[in-house]
Enzyme design. Structure first.
Site, PDB file in Angstrom:
ATOM      1  N   HIS A 125       0.853  -1.191   0.000  1.00  0.00           N
ATOM      2  CA  HIS A 125       0.000   0.000   0.000  1.00  0.00           C
ATOM      3  C   HIS A 125       0.890   1.242   0.000  1.00  0.00           C
ATOM      4  O   HIS A 125       2.050   1.194   0.401  1.00  0.00           O
ATOM      5  CB  HIS A 125      -0.886   0.024   1.244  1.00  0.00           C
ATOM      6  CG  HIS A 125      -1.966  -0.995   1.232  1.00  0.00           C
ATOM      7  ND1 HIS A 125      -3.047  -0.932   2.081  1.00  0.00           N
ATOM      8  CD2 HIS A 125      -2.156  -2.122   0.486  1.00  0.00           C
ATOM      9  CE1 HIS A 125      -3.849  -1.949   1.865  1.00  0.00           C
ATOM     10  NE2 HIS A 125      -3.324  -2.693   0.897  1.00  0.00           N
ATOM     11  N   GLU A 171       1.024   3.833   1.898  1.00  0.00           N
ATOM     12  CA  GLU A 171       1.571   4.204   3.200  1.00  0.00           C
ATOM     13  C   GLU A 171       2.759   3.328   3.585  1.00  0.00           C
ATOM     14  O   GLU A 171       3.773   3.815   4.088  1.00  0.00           O
ATOM     15  CB  GLU A 171       0.510   4.085   4.302  1.00  0.00           C
ATOM     16  CG  GLU A 171      -0.718   4.929   4.090  1.00  0.00           C
ATOM     17  CD  GLU A 171      -1.860   4.174   3.410  1.00  0.00           C
ATOM     18  OE1 GLU A 171      -1.624   3.544   2.349  1.00  0.00           O
ATOM     19  OE2 GLU A 171      -2.987   4.233   3.927  1.00  0.00           O
ATOM     20  N   CYS A 225      -6.000   1.949   6.046  1.00  0.00           N
ATOM     21  CA  CYS A 225      -6.637   0.709   6.469  1.00  0.00           C
ATOM     22  C   CYS A 225      -6.016   0.267   7.804  1.00  0.00           C
ATOM     23  O   CYS A 225      -5.092   0.890   8.316  1.00  0.00           O
ATOM     24  CB  CYS A 225      -6.447  -0.378   5.405  1.00  0.00           C
ATOM     25  SG  CYS A 225      -4.736  -0.960   5.251  1.00  0.00           S
ATOM     26  N   CYS A 285      -2.148  -0.456   7.560  1.00  0.00           N
ATOM     27  CA  CYS A 285      -1.337   0.750   7.467  1.00  0.00           C
ATOM     28  C   CYS A 285      -1.379   1.540   8.768  1.00  0.00           C
ATOM     29  O   CYS A 285      -0.360   2.077   9.218  1.00  0.00           O
ATOM     30  CB  CYS A 285      -1.794   1.600   6.288  1.00  0.00           C
ATOM     31  SG  CYS A 285      -1.493   0.784   4.701  1.00  0.00           S
TER      32      CYS A 285
END
Length: 177
Positions: A71, A73, A101, A104
């Site tokens: 992801h 992040e 999420c 993260c």
């Protein structure tokens, strides 16, 4: 690095100055999101800032990297950790175009991120207050300051346009057969 980290700067700056800085970095995160979109990934971009310097950048790449953890992040946190030579990013601010999420958010807690600033809320999987509030669990030894909704309309439209285009492309494919 100076003794005052970015997340602590919010105590000493005017709300207008903080908003201007947050929008400046969010626009950079949106540009990173465009890189994800160019790869066919969901357009999410993120960056880590320490003392006014971008030390980590990332954009969604789970499909291209065959990695569910890739992801935006996580990519930005990894780069920042390598660049600073420390997995602890105490006082850093992470900017991301979509509400983080759970994975993260948990990584931000472990990294000791001081502040996260996100654009669009995620009513399905958001872990910064929409569905869960992972970064502010009182039992954890660290809580992250959260500022949501920075350029929310623009960040949200970037995502909506991507999914509109994807749905339109899927409708065309069956007819071509």
């Amino acid at each position: 690095m100076s003794s005052i980290a970015d997340s602590e700067d919010v105590l000493y700056q005017s709300p207008a100055a903080i908003a201007a800085r947050d929008q400046y970095y969010m626009r950079q995160a949106m540009a990173l999101a465009m890189r994800a979109e160019a790869l066919g990934e969901v357009p999410v971009g993120a960056l880590v800032v320490v003392n006014g310097e971008v030390v980590g950048e990332g954009f969604n790449q789970p499909i291209a990297r065959h990695d569910p953890t890739a992801h935006a992040e996580i990519m930005a946190l990894r780069q920042a950790g390598r660049r600073l030579g420390n997995y602890r990013l105490t006082g850093a601010t992470l900017y991301v175009t979509l509400e983080p999420c759970t994975m993260c958010g948990g990584a931000m807690v472990h990294a000791r991120i001081g502040r996260v600033v996100f654009g669009a809320s995620d009513p399905r999987t958001g872990a910064a207050g929409s569905v869960l509030d992972v970064m502010r669990v009182p039992a954890f030894n660290h809580q992250v300051l959260i500022e949501g909704g920075v350029l929310a309309d623009e960040c949200g439209e970037q995502l909506r346009a991507f999914f509109r285009q994807r749905r339109a492309a899927q409708k065309v494919k069956p007819e071509q057969r």
